[in-house]
Every structure is written in C-alpha cells, then in structure tokens.
Design a protein around this motif. Structure first.
Motif, PDB file in Angstrom:
ATOM      1  N   UNK A  44       0.834  -1.206   0.000  1.00  0.00           N
ATOM      2  CA  UNK A  44       0.000   0.000   0.000  1.00  0.00           C
ATOM      3  C   UNK A  44       0.870   1.258   0.000  1.00  0.00           C
ATOM      4  N   UNK A  45       1.987   1.202   0.716  1.00  0.00           N
ATOM      5  CA  UNK A  45       2.872   2.362   0.789  1.00  0.00           C
ATOM      6  C   UNK A  45       3.515   2.649  -0.564  1.00  0.00           C
ATOM      7  N   UNK A  46       4.008   1.587  -1.213  1.00  0.00           N
ATOM      8  CA  UNK A  46       4.778   1.771  -2.441  1.00  0.00           C
ATOM      9  C   UNK A  46       3.965   1.541  -3.714  1.00  0.00           C
ATOM     10  N   UNK A  47       2.763   1.022  -3.561  1.00  0.00           N
ATOM     11  CA  UNK A  47       1.901   0.833  -4.723  1.00  0.00           C
ATOM     12  C   UNK A  47       2.384  -0.237  -5.677  1.00  0.00           C
ATOM     13  N   UNK A  48       3.160  -1.176  -5.177  1.00  0.00           N
ATOM     14  CA  UNK A  48       3.674  -2.269  -6.009  1.00  0.00           C
ATOM     15  C   UNK A  48       3.678  -3.555  -5.198  1.00  0.00           C
ATOM     16  N   UNK A  49       3.552  -4.721  -5.873  1.00  0.00           N
ATOM     17  CA  UNK A  49       3.571  -5.991  -5.144  1.00  0.00           C
ATOM     18  C   UNK A  49       4.934  -6.257  -4.532  1.00  0.00           C
ATOM     19  N   UNK A  50       4.932  -6.915  -3.382  1.00  0.00           N
ATOM     20  CA  UNK A  50       6.174  -7.254  -2.690  1.00  0.00           C
ATOM     21  C   UNK A  50       6.610  -8.686  -2.973  1.00  0.00           C
ATOM     22  N   UNK A  51       5.641  -9.608  -3.075  1.00  0.00           N
ATOM     23  CA  UNK A  51       5.965 -11.028  -3.180  1.00  0.00           C
ATOM     24  C   UNK A  51       5.364 -11.629  -4.443  1.00  0.00           C
TER      25      UNK A  51
END
Length: 291
Positions: A44-51
């Motif tokens: 949510x913070x970076x607007x991109x998937x983490x995993x």
C-alpha cells in the motif's frame, strides 16, 4: 511524510531469507497472517507488489529486492542505536562484503544463521562488485568478503566452482537478435567474460540501455530486452536458462571465493566463511541436479 516500520522491514528480510511466509513468520515468533498484513502494508505504501509465488514458496518482486537492500541498512542502524543507548554492547563486530552478483536467498539465510548463533556479534553488511570488494578488503574496510572470480588466487577460500549460463525472459526471443543485446552491467564480473566469448564466436553484440544494480539489469532481461549471464542453480524471477542449441557460445565456470582478514576479527570471519560455504554448497547441489 509516511514512516517505515522497522518490524515490517525485518519481516521483509525474513521472507527473503526463508523463501516462505510461514517459515519467515515462525522465525520471528509471529503468525503468518500478521506477517502477510505487513507485506500488504508495504504494498500500500509503495503501490507495487512485494511477493511473487514460485513453486511452493515465494520470492521478492524486483521492486521489493531493491527495497531489501535499503531495508537491511535501516534495520542494522536501528539495532546499533538500540544497543548503544540501552547499554547492551556487542561482543564483537564483523564487517562483511557480499558481491552484488551473488546476493541470493541462500546467502541471506547464511547471514541469518550466523546471527542466530552469534547474537552478540554486530554485523555490518555491504554489497558491491568483486573488483571494489577486493580493493576495500586490501584497504582494511572488510573482515570477510564473498566474491565471484574466474580464477582461484592464492589467499582465497575456494567455496565452489559453478557453471556460468545465459539466461533470458521466460519464452523470450532476445537471444535470437543480432547484434545480441547484452543486459549485464559493465561493472559486473561476468560482463567481460561474456563479451570475450561472443567476440571469439564472431557474434555481434550491443549493450542494452539501462543503469542501476544487478536487479535492474535482470529486470531488463526479464522484459526480453536482452540476455543476462548468471550462475547456474540460482532461481531468478522472470528468467530462465536459454535453450539456444549452440547459437550462443559456451561460458567458462566461475569461482565463488571468500577472503578473510588477518586482523583481530579473523576467528569470527573464518566462522562466517563456513556459513557461506554451506550456502554455496546448497546452490551447487541444485545446479548439479539440474544439469
């Protein structure tokens, strides 16, 4: 201005090291759902998937891998501040340099295992290319380094000798192009070796347009904008070994070497090198099984 949560960044490190949310959560004594919520918070913070799912486990996305480099520094700084102002002094300090050609999950697990068995040792970890790490070691900036080289020079601890392979986007066609677009950083240890092999084979090549660390160049290759040279046995998101049928030249094997200081931290550094050896051997076994 939003603030990053240290506990969340520590969880990101654990996921990278264990390759599975469940195991990472167990290592941090928290529930899987709680760790998953932390990853969602980062998204949510970076607007991109983490995993990203891979087999039965997960791997970090390209963006998360870049974030991880900075997260390690922030977590380490947090731990140093806590140690200093709570009166808990480390029993020793170990300065570690890891080649950016080989920052992979297994090595991260080795770092974590060493930390768990040596909780009072302060670890200071930096990454860089082999040439810079060797210079920094000579200047006394590191106690132990991991390098990728095409020789086994005197003074090196030879961890493994692994095959170097051509990799590209899954189902990609960039390897068929001429000139062949090469998506490796000019500062990468594999770069001059790949060029030499191509020129000896009479294959025209060009440098893919890009900048940044190893992850940035791998992303270009995963987007089918070039081919990349990597060590066999390392799973990389969006990339696969190119089945070129002899259209690309063979590559020489590469050595994974460690160098240990002669200074006061020699015993700790030698112990750390043993953890690295175990990590490298696991990768070598995977590569041998796939051959």
């Amino acid at each position: 201005m939003r603030n990053l949560d240290i506990a969340t960044l520590r969880s990101l490190q654990a996921v990278a090291e264990y390759g599975a949310v469940t195991r990472a959560a167990e290592s941090l004594n928290m529930t899987q759902s709680a760790l998953s919520m932390q990853m969602k918070r980062l998204e949510e913070i970076f607007g991109q998937p983490m995993l990203m799912k891979q087999g039965r486990g997960v791997v970090l996305s390209d963006m998360a891998s870049e974030l991880l480099v900075e997260a390690r520094k922030l977590v380490a700084m947090n731990d140093r501040i806590m140690s200093r102002f709570t009166g808990e002094r480390p029993e020793g300090r170990l300065r570690v340099g890891l080649t950016s050609d080989w920052l992979l999950d297994k090595v991260a697990q080795a770092v974590r295992a060493f930390r768990e068995h040596n909780p009072r040792v302060e670890l200071i970890i930096n990454d860089g290319n082999t040439v810079d790490l060797r210079k920094q070691m000579k200047n006394g900036d590191h106690d132990v380094i991991l390098t990728t080289e095409f020789e086994a020079p005197p003074g090196a601890i030879h961890l493994a000798k692994l095959d170097l392979i051509w990799v590209g986007a899954i189902g990609g066609t960039a390897w068929r192009q001429r000139p062949l677009p090469l998506a490796n950083s000019p500062r990468c240890a594999y770069y001059p070796v790949g060029i030499a092999a191509l020129e000896q084979a009479g294959i025209e090549w060009s440098q893919s347009v890009g900048d940044g660390g190893c992850e940035a160049w791998r992303m270009l290759a995963a987007a089918d904008l070039g081919v990349n040279l990597q060590v066999a046995g390392i799973a990389l998101t969006g990339l696969e070994t190119i089945d070129h049928g002899g259209a690309l030249p063979p590559l020489p094997p590469t050595w994974l070497n460690a160098y240990v200081t002669d200074g006061p931290a020699r015993c700790l550094a030698s112990d750390f090198a043993c953890y690295l050896r175990r990590a490298v051997n696991e990768v070598a076994e995977v590569a041998a099984a796939a051959a």
